[in-house]
Design a protein around this motif. Sequence first.
Motif, PDB file in Angstrom:
ATOM      1  N   LEU A 122       0.864  -1.010   0.073  1.00  0.00           N
ATOM      2  CA  LEU A 122      -0.002  -0.084   0.075  1.00  0.00           C
ATOM      3  C   LEU A 122       0.894   1.302   0.084  1.00  0.00           C
ATOM      4  O   LEU A 122       0.558   2.351  -0.594  1.00  0.00           O
ATOM      5  N   SER A 123       2.106   1.175   0.816  1.00  0.00           N
ATOM      6  CA  SER A 123       2.685   2.368   0.846  1.00  0.00           C
ATOM      7  C   SER A 123       3.497   2.717  -0.609  1.00  0.00           C
ATOM      8  O   SER A 123       3.943   4.036  -0.783  1.00  0.00           O
ATOM      9  N   THR A 124       3.579   2.027  -1.472  1.00  0.00           N
ATOM     10  CA  THR A 124       4.020   2.349  -2.897  1.00  0.00           C
ATOM     11  C   THR A 124       2.970   2.807  -3.712  1.00  0.00           C
ATOM     12  O   THR A 124       3.247   3.519  -4.785  1.00  0.00           O
ATOM     13  N   LEU A 125       1.633   2.979  -2.978  1.00  0.00           N
ATOM     14  CA  LEU A 125       0.339   3.479  -3.844  1.00  0.00           C
ATOM     15  C   LEU A 125      -0.063   4.746  -3.442  1.00  0.00           C
ATOM     16  O   LEU A 125      -0.709   5.552  -4.026  1.00  0.00           O
ATOM     17  N   VAL A 126       0.239   4.999  -1.935  1.00  0.00           N
ATOM     18  CA  VAL A 126      -0.313   6.340  -1.485  1.00  0.00           C
ATOM     19  C   VAL A 126       0.820   6.529  -0.406  1.00  0.00           C
ATOM     20  O   VAL A 126       1.541   5.811   0.214  1.00  0.00           O
ATOM     21  N   GLU A 127       0.637   7.921  -0.122  1.00  0.00           N
ATOM     22  CA  GLU A 127       1.496   8.416   0.876  1.00  0.00           C
ATOM     23  C   GLU A 127       1.180   7.614   2.307  1.00  0.00           C
ATOM     24  O   GLU A 127       0.115   7.669   2.576  1.00  0.00           O
ATOM     25  N   SER A 128       2.335   7.525   3.035  1.00  0.00           N
ATOM     26  CA  SER A 128       2.409   6.870   4.333  1.00  0.00           C
ATOM     27  C   SER A 128       1.331   7.849   5.405  1.00  0.00           C
ATOM     28  O   SER A 128       0.700   7.357   6.322  1.00  0.00           O
ATOM     29  N   LEU A 155      -6.968  -6.020 -16.049  1.00  0.00           N
ATOM     30  CA  LEU A 155      -5.776  -6.802 -16.854  1.00  0.00           C
ATOM     31  C   LEU A 155      -6.067  -7.863 -17.557  1.00  0.00           C
ATOM     32  O   LEU A 155      -6.996  -8.581 -17.547  1.00  0.00           O
ATOM     33  N   ASP A 156      -5.298  -7.958 -18.718  1.00  0.00           N
ATOM     34  CA  ASP A 156      -5.409  -9.416 -19.388  1.00  0.00           C
ATOM     35  C   ASP A 156      -5.369 -10.500 -18.756  1.00  0.00           C
ATOM     36  O   ASP A 156      -4.619 -10.534 -17.784  1.00  0.00           O
ATOM     37  N   PRO A 157      -6.200 -11.606 -18.909  1.00  0.00           N
ATOM     38  CA  PRO A 157      -6.189 -12.950 -18.388  1.00  0.00           C
ATOM     39  C   PRO A 157      -4.858 -13.557 -18.358  1.00  0.00           C
ATOM     40  O   PRO A 157      -4.457 -13.403 -19.470  1.00  0.00           O
ATOM     41  N   ASP A 158      -4.620 -14.098 -17.223  1.00  0.00           N
ATOM     42  CA  ASP A 158      -3.345 -15.145 -17.156  1.00  0.00           C
ATOM     43  C   ASP A 158      -3.887 -16.737 -16.665  1.00  0.00           C
ATOM     44  O   ASP A 158      -4.094 -16.712 -15.277  1.00  0.00           O
ATOM     45  N   PRO A 159      -3.891 -17.402 -17.542  1.00  0.00           N
ATOM     46  CA  PRO A 159      -4.278 -18.730 -17.240  1.00  0.00           C
ATOM     47  C   PRO A 159      -3.367 -19.336 -15.821  1.00  0.00           C
ATOM     48  O   PRO A 159      -4.068 -20.231 -15.064  1.00  0.00           O
ATOM     49  N   ASP A 160      -2.141 -19.108 -16.016  1.00  0.00           N
ATOM     50  CA  ASP A 160      -1.324 -19.675 -15.068  1.00  0.00           C
ATOM     51  C   ASP A 160      -1.713 -19.184 -13.500  1.00  0.00           C
ATOM     52  O   ASP A 160      -1.748 -19.872 -12.558  1.00  0.00           O
ATOM     53  N   VAL A 161      -1.833 -17.925 -13.682  1.00  0.00           N
ATOM     54  CA  VAL A 161      -2.313 -17.118 -12.352  1.00  0.00           C
ATOM     55  C   VAL A 161      -3.769 -17.639 -11.970  1.00  0.00           C
ATOM     56  O   VAL A 161      -3.770 -18.008 -10.602  1.00  0.00           O
ATOM     57  N   VAL A 185      -4.401  -1.934 -10.300  1.00  0.00           N
ATOM     58  CA  VAL A 185      -3.133  -1.019  -9.817  1.00  0.00           C
ATOM     59  C   VAL A 185      -2.550  -1.987  -8.543  1.00  0.00           C
ATOM     60  O   VAL A 185      -1.387  -2.024  -8.390  1.00  0.00           O
ATOM     61  N   VAL A 186      -3.400  -2.599  -7.794  1.00  0.00           N
ATOM     62  CA  VAL A 186      -2.993  -3.381  -6.781  1.00  0.00           C
ATOM     63  C   VAL A 186      -2.069  -4.619  -7.005  1.00  0.00           C
ATOM     64  O   VAL A 186      -1.079  -5.075  -6.526  1.00  0.00           O
TER      65      VAL A 186
END
Length: 867
Positions: free
Chosen positions: A266-272, A347-353, A319-320
């Motif tokens: 979370l800290s990479t997305l909003v200010e602490s 996001l585009d589908p990823d079958p492995d995920v 984003v997350v």
Amino acid sequence: MNAGWPLTGRDVELRSVVDTVLGDAHRGVLIAGNAGVGKTRLAREAATDLAARGWAVRRVAGTSAGRAIVMGPFARWTTSAGTSRSAQLAEVVNGLKSEAGGAPLLVVADDVQWLDELSALVLHQLVVHELANVILTLRSGESASDTVFAMWKDDHLFRLDLRPLIRPESDRLVQRALTGRVPADFLDRVWRLTAGNALFLRHLVEQEQTSQRLTADGDAWRWVSGPVATPSLVDLVKLQIGDVPTELRDVVDLVAVAEPIEWSCLSTLVESELVEAAAERGLIEVTPDGAIIRAGHPLYTEVRWEECGPVRLRKLRGVVVKAMLAQRTGRPADPLRLGTLWLDSDLDPDPDVFAAAAQCACARLDLASAERLARAALAADPNDDARMLLAYVLHLSGDGLEVEALLSNVETSYPTTGFVNAATLRAANRLWVLREPVEARDIVERALGNSQGDISHVLRVFHAFQEAMAGQPAAARRDVEASDLSRLDPFGQVMGRCAETLAAGDMGHVRDASASAAAGYAVIEQAPQDSIHELGLAELHAHAQLLAGYLDAAAATADLHYVRCADVPGLTRAMALAMVGATALGCGELPRALHHLDAGGAEADDSDINGTFYRFRVTHVETLARAGRVRAAVALLDSTTAGRHAAYEYVDPAYQLARAWVAAARGRIDEARNICCRAAELARERGQWAREVLCLQTAVQFGFTAAEERLTALTGLVEGPRAQLATRYAAALAAADGVALDASSVEYELMGDRLVAADAAAQAAATHRHAGRRGSALTANSRAQQLARQCGGADSPALHSSRITLPLTQREHEIALLVAAGMTNREIATATSLSVRTVEGHVFRATVKAGVSGRSELSALISADNP
């Protein structure tokens, strides 16, 4: 629904508030807690209690809008607008005292954080000058007047911090507010969303009723899940949390779509600083170590989902996901969280995920998520791996026909060394879902004939499990011994240990069963993704210990694994409850057994898959019969018989014993003995020697006197104390040796089986009485009845017999009981496999011995002696 919601889970707090007001140590109570926790309700209930004791109660409340109005809450007691503060203060205090009319005065002030300074001073003066007692409510985290805090800090008031309801209290409140049985999944939903907040709980339940999703159906409720964040609930939540600045809403929204989310992410997305500000407002919660962040309340998440809209939510999830993948923490992201967020993102589908997430969901028994993710994986890349994965998920969910359709499109030479492959999955589907054990065995045996290398070990272990389930323990053990478990994946290794534990336990080789279970636990410890099988392994382990007579060990095994699984909703918790119930029955704790089996059965009604709970219903039937709940036992036996599952042949002897106990509870003791003997013969034919011991022991409890020879032979085959005790018990009954029966009763009690101990003591009493040893008979009967009470009200033919003081033979006693049950001679003849003339003779002799003139008097006498 009841007109007024009950106050539940607050008994201790209510007594504390009332006692404090009545006592001399303080002048009242300050009740603090989060919004909606129940502060106002508790204060109101306490005031009602005190009013009934003669107190004059006056109520005021602060409001956020009225805080600027001086003396607003006390306006009804003042007319001196524009006069001095001291004059207004005196007018209000005098007005309150005057209205009390000499009675002790209690002022209840709600939401004191919103009182103006002069209103707070009124309360302060009342308290300091001992003119009144007060009960104040304060919302935690809000700033109140210094005057309010001074009353608590100066020890004039006792502070009570009111916590949210805990889960049992939440369930109990809903159960009491609604009449009838409430679905377990609804109780789970209420708890998950309200987290013990009484205000939210009440609103949510009433909302579901109003929307007709929660409806009464006889003596039960039916619930259909639907949207939670209705406009009224959104308004309620927003009222509780107040206005939230836009920058803090961004923090809340990110947490809402991803919780629990790591601080590092979370800290990479909003200010602490914004995270800290949101935490201070209670909008989010940070764990004590600062590593994990969740929403401040589950309903905040629901509200933000509703208000964000689908486009923004999909973007936020994307984003997350990117932030999770970009982390360099050294730990991989949780597969299920990652896959679920990805699936619902932009996001585009990823079958492995998606496949990894589906496998993780299966391990956690989250089958709805597993199916959704598996279908997404197949749609993104329609290959055999994806078909197998979806087929496995659908097999667990019980959709057997679609499993067959999916597997028909898988290449027959599908290359895999994993335990779940085309052959084992098709066989498992036939065995558990479609209930075709013969076809399931044919699939595996044909595959075995065409296999070599590692896959042959996989197939042989699955075949071993089939043999164990079919009640063929020796064959199952041979299959396991012929397999190299080290060449299987963890799933296969655990399944092999399950087969071995079941087979060894049925054969009476309890040391081997325990060693195999320990090896299985060790595999699960190293491969927690396969913990789905831990509870099943523990159940088999505990049952092996029960059969052998190691009852304390069995109870410890059940309790340990119950603690680990009690918080997992659905079938897992149902099985954990039932496992504890089964061991409680073995230890003679009937109330505890019934409590857990009732609870497990109720939860399984909403979550049972593939008839898995059938074996526990068998135990439940026996428990009801042994507790004397005959109608319930008969009803459950009928439904259990109708739902008998072909896969669980190994429990056939237990099913027959349940039938025997129901027959005995209905007074048909001869039938009960015959059922036990047939069950013992079935177990003997299959080599289920430990079960055979239990069947013969039960037959002895019903008066069977020809079990000693076979039990003596079984002591050389079956480990543990039960076989030896059962042999001595059978010998004592056959010899009509009251002293030896007394000794058997003591031995069974020391072993922990108080139910058999009670029956042996009861049989000792009857034997002593027939031999003319009245004192010994009274002593043995007193012991039998005491043991029955310790068991929680055990009921059995032996206990009935020990209460009857008439000099009746065993057969005369059995028929007298059937007469007392209201059966005709012809019905008794059918139930006992005797001729009507023979029954008439027994009835006549019983009436002569009893000194009564006919059937009605005999029935009354027997009924009076067996209340």
